[in-house]
Every structure is written in structure tokens, then in C-alpha cells.
Design a protein around this motif. Sequence first.
Motif, mmCIF file in Angstrom:
data_model
loop_
_atom_site.group_PDB
_atom_site.id
_atom_site.type_symbol
_atom_site.label_atom_id
_atom_site.label_comp_id
_atom_site.label_asym_id
_atom_site.label_seq_id
_atom_site.Cartn_x
_atom_site.Cartn_y
_atom_site.Cartn_z
ATOM 1 N N TRP A 124 -17.658 -4.618 8.989
ATOM 2 C CA TRP A 124 -17.409 -3.596 10.008
ATOM 3 C C TRP A 124 -15.999 -3.014 9.917
ATOM 4 C CZ3 TRP A 124 -14.867 -3.657 15.111
ATOM 5 C CH2 TRP A 124 -15.195 -2.548 15.896
ATOM 6 N N MET A 125 -15.144 -3.581 9.094
ATOM 7 C CA MET A 125 -13.754 -3.130 9.013
ATOM 8 C C MET A 125 -13.614 -1.663 8.597
ATOM 9 S SD MET A 125 -11.626 -5.397 10.131
ATOM 10 C CE MET A 125 -12.880 -5.535 11.409
ATOM 11 N N PRO A 126 -14.400 -1.153 7.622
ATOM 12 C CA PRO A 126 -14.299 0.281 7.302
ATOM 13 C C PRO A 126 -14.643 1.170 8.494
ATOM 14 C CG PRO A 126 -15.390 -0.909 5.526
ATOM 15 C CD PRO A 126 -15.279 -1.864 6.666
ATOM 16 N N ALA A 127 -15.649 0.748 9.291
ATOM 17 C CA ALA A 127 -16.023 1.523 10.479
ATOM 18 C C ALA A 127 -14.903 1.492 11.513
ATOM 19 C CB ALA A 127 -17.317 0.972 11.073
ATOM 20 N N LEU A 128 -14.267 0.346 11.676
ATOM 21 C CA LEU A 128 -13.148 0.235 12.617
ATOM 22 C C LEU A 128 -11.998 1.140 12.182
ATOM 23 C CD1 LEU A 128 -11.742 -1.090 15.034
ATOM 24 C CD2 LEU A 128 -11.021 -2.945 13.502
ATOM 25 N N GLU A 129 -11.760 1.215 10.883
ATOM 26 C CA GLU A 129 -10.699 2.086 10.372
ATOM 27 C C GLU A 129 -10.964 3.538 10.748
ATOM 28 O OE1 GLU A 129 -8.313 2.786 6.156
ATOM 29 O OE2 GLU A 129 -10.348 1.959 6.130
ATOM 30 N N PRO A 154 -4.857 -13.348 8.340
ATOM 31 C CA PRO A 154 -4.566 -12.520 7.166
ATOM 32 C C PRO A 154 -5.799 -12.388 6.273
ATOM 33 C CG PRO A 154 -2.798 -14.107 7.538
ATOM 34 C CD PRO A 154 -3.911 -14.473 8.485
ATOM 35 N N ALA A 155 -6.170 -11.164 5.949
ATOM 36 C CA ALA A 155 -7.356 -10.922 5.126
ATOM 37 C C ALA A 155 -7.129 -9.683 4.276
ATOM 38 C CB ALA A 155 -8.598 -10.747 6.006
ATOM 39 N N SER A 156 -7.530 -9.757 3.017
ATOM 40 C CA SER A 156 -7.306 -8.646 2.084
ATOM 41 C C SER A 156 -8.115 -7.413 2.454
ATOM 42 C CB SER A 156 -7.665 -9.083 0.656
ATOM 43 O OG SER A 156 -9.036 -9.499 0.597
ATOM 44 N N TYR A 157 -9.219 -7.595 3.178
ATOM 45 C CA TYR A 157 -10.098 -6.473 3.502
ATOM 46 C C TYR A 157 -9.757 -5.842 4.857
ATOM 47 C CZ TYR A 157 -12.294 -10.580 5.636
ATOM 48 O OH TYR A 157 -12.519 -11.756 6.328
ATOM 49 N N PHE A 158 -8.722 -6.344 5.533
ATOM 50 C CA PHE A 158 -8.330 -5.709 6.791
ATOM 51 C C PHE A 158 -7.749 -4.334 6.474
ATOM 52 C CE2 PHE A 158 -5.819 -4.742 10.526
ATOM 53 C CZ PHE A 158 -6.600 -5.244 11.564
ATOM 54 N N VAL A 160 -5.752 -1.255 5.650
ATOM 55 C CA VAL A 160 -4.314 -1.063 5.455
ATOM 56 C C VAL A 160 -3.771 0.001 6.399
ATOM 57 C CG1 VAL A 160 -2.526 -0.395 3.809
ATOM 58 C CG2 VAL A 160 -4.448 -1.810 3.054
ATOM 59 N N SER A 161 -4.546 1.040 6.646
ATOM 60 C CA SER A 161 -4.072 2.135 7.497
ATOM 61 C C SER A 161 -3.806 1.669 8.923
ATOM 62 C CB SER A 161 -5.096 3.272 7.506
ATOM 63 O OG SER A 161 -6.319 2.842 8.081
ATOM 64 N N ILE A 162 -4.611 0.711 9.411
ATOM 65 C CA ILE A 162 -4.390 0.177 10.756
ATOM 66 C C ILE A 162 -3.091 -0.621 10.796
ATOM 67 C CG2 ILE A 162 -5.289 -1.388 12.520
ATOM 68 C CD1 ILE A 162 -8.076 -0.636 11.717
ATOM 69 N N LEU A 163 -2.829 -1.381 9.740
ATOM 70 C CA LEU A 163 -1.585 -2.142 9.669
ATOM 71 C C LEU A 163 -0.377 -1.218 9.591
ATOM 72 C CD1 LEU A 163 -2.540 -5.031 7.197
ATOM 73 C CD2 LEU A 163 -2.121 -5.225 9.646
ATOM 74 N N GLN A 164 -0.512 -0.152 8.843
ATOM 75 C CA GLN A 164 0.607 0.772 8.668
ATOM 76 C C GLN A 164 0.925 1.544 9.947
ATOM 77 O OE1 GLN A 164 -0.810 3.068 5.340
ATOM 78 N NE2 GLN A 164 0.249 1.793 3.834
ATOM 79 N N ASN A 165 -0.101 1.922 10.676
ATOM 80 C CA ASN A 165 0.094 2.771 11.843
ATOM 81 C C ASN A 165 0.141 2.010 13.169
ATOM 82 O OD1 ASN A 165 -0.010 5.090 10.177
ATOM 83 N ND2 ASN A 165 -2.242 5.021 10.200
ATOM 84 N N GLY A 166 -0.237 0.722 13.143
ATOM 85 C CA GLY A 166 -0.279 -0.050 14.378
ATOM 86 C C GLY A 166 1.022 -0.786 14.668
ATOM 87 N N VAL A 167 1.102 -1.308 15.890
ATOM 88 C CA VAL A 167 2.213 -2.189 16.270
ATOM 89 C C VAL A 167 1.819 -3.606 15.869
ATOM 90 C CG1 VAL A 167 3.607 -3.080 18.171
ATOM 91 C CG2 VAL A 167 2.833 -0.703 18.196
ATOM 92 N N LYS A 168 2.576 -4.205 14.966
ATOM 93 C CA LYS A 168 2.192 -5.493 14.387
ATOM 94 C C LYS A 168 3.036 -6.632 14.959
ATOM 95 C CE LYS A 168 3.059 -3.469 10.562
ATOM 96 N NZ LYS A 168 2.986 -2.093 11.069
ATOM 97 N N LEU A 169 2.367 -7.753 15.180
ATOM 98 C CA LEU A 169 3.055 -8.943 15.669
ATOM 99 C C LEU A 169 2.431 -10.170 15.026
ATOM 100 C CD1 LEU A 169 5.143 -10.137 17.666
ATOM 101 C CD2 LEU A 169 3.271 -10.369 19.295
#
Length: 314
Positions: A124-129, A154-158, A160-169
Motif C-alpha cells: 500500500w506504500m505507493p498508494a500512500l505516496e 526503517p524499510a527500503s520500500y517506504f 522517499v518523497s514522504i521522508l523528504q517532504n515530511g517532518v521526521k523524528l
Amino acid sequence: GQWNEKLNLFEKLLVLKIFRSEKLLYAASNYVSKELDPFYTKPVAPSVEQVFADSDNKTPVVFVLSQGADPTGAILNFANETSHKIFPISLGQGQDKYATEMIEMGKNTGNWILLQNCHLAKTWMPALEIIVEEIALNEDRVHPEFRLFLTSMPASYFPVSILQNGVKLTTEPPRGIIANMQRAYAEIKDDWLDDTAKPEILHKLTFGLCFFHAVLMERRKFGPLGFNIRYEFNDSDLETSRIVLKMLLEEQQVIPWDAMIYVTGEINYGGRVTDNWDRRCLANILKRFYTPEILEEKYYFSENEAYYAPNVGP
């Protein structure tokens, strides 16, 4: 011997890297502490309140999980304190459609959505993106109070665009008894401790419970010497045990020691334990903290008298 005097701290790090690489992390921490300041070796855990201040309705907040750390309780408590309605959804098989519907609902109503364990919904990760991209592109159609919280190992398939644009903690379990105690008490409000008919007893037993949790977290570092099996104790175990502790104290005139030990040791924490010897070990550790003696002044938890439950008040 003589090499201890000849080598400086950095040269000792090089020697450790060659002969005892498993000790390098602790040695590096000691090096930073001595050369710079101990302040830089202590973890600084931003609160959900600080993270929320950096977020907006189009930017997701991503909590990168690690074993032994669970931010869910802190997120739910913050939502409750700020009077926001939040819907936690534990992702897994068959939850993707429901999660999509709840995000759409949150965009319209301004409610918060918490998607837990995104790493379990790989397909479902592509749909979430795509959903997150659409939220950013159509910000004017999204309620200004809407927030999207994501938790994931941590997962390789998460995406990348969400990580780049989101607030990460990154949420990491604290290291050491003191750090564990500070982490535990950071989630406890004074009002929660004082709003009871038995405040002194609750203060003392809460301190003992938090210390018990810290001991369990630290024992895991020692592999089979700590427990035969590595168990994933986390913050939710402590939070549940705290709630049950207060409930039992308020419901009973006499402190129900046996019930407290059973619920905490056999259910809340013991429910994760599969080895009989580990269960026995855990129960005996708990009895050191859930005991009538803890209510006495300076009941020591260890033989060297370094730790004890402090009295209530300044």
C-alpha cells in the motif's frame, strides 16, 4: 599498563576498533564526553508538541521507530490535551481501504489520523505516496486542522518523497537507568500523580514501576545474561501498568500487592515473555519494587544504596 599512558583517547579508539569493535560505541561516547562536553552524549528527545509546531495540514509527521520505543502513547496524549480527535489505525492486511477512507474523512473534518506500523503495509506504500502528494497539491481543499501521523520501522520500500517532504523524528530507546527514568517521567503529568486519594503511595509506586521498566530495558543489552530471549518491551507496557496501578489503588482500601504483581508481571509485561525462567526472573525483579518496604523512607533498590524511591515533595 604502559599503553594506557602512552595512547591518547583517539588512539585508544583505533585500538578498540581493531580488537574489540563491539565496545567502540561506548568508547566513542566517552571520547565525545571528555573532549567536548557530556551534554553531547545525552539524547535529546523532542516532544510531540515541538514536532507539531513544525507541521501543517499538508505535511505528514513521520516517526521512524526502533525496538523498545513507541510514540503512540505520547501522540494520543497530546491529541487529548489539545482537544483534537485522533483516529489510530494499525496497518496490516486488509486495513489499506479503511486507512484511505479515514484520511479522506480527516481532510474534510480536521481530525487527526495516525497510521501505525506502515512497514507492515508494503503493497500500500505507493498508494500512500500518491495520497500524500495529492494533499500537498490541493492544500486549499484540506481542513487547516488536519494532521497525518505515520509510524514505521526503517524499510527500503517506504516512500522517499514522504521522508523528504515530511517532518521526521527518530524514536530511540534511551540508554542507561537515568535516561530511562527521564523518558518515563517525561510522559507523566503532576496532575496525574496528585489527583488521587493516596498521592504519596502512588508517587512511590510509580517511581518503583518506572525503575522496574528501566531495569528491564537495560537487561536486554546483555543478551542471554539478561534474558534467555530478547523481548520487545516498550513504552506502552509502562503506560498500561501505570494506569492499572492507579486504578487498583483507587478501587481498594488496602493496597492489593498480589493483584498488582500479577497484572504487571504476568499480563502487562509477562504477556511478552515466553520462557519460564525469564518469567520467573521478571517476577522476582518486580517484587523488589512492588513491596511494602518501598513506602518506607529510603528503601534501597540495590545493595550499594545508590538508588531509592524519594519522598514526595521538594
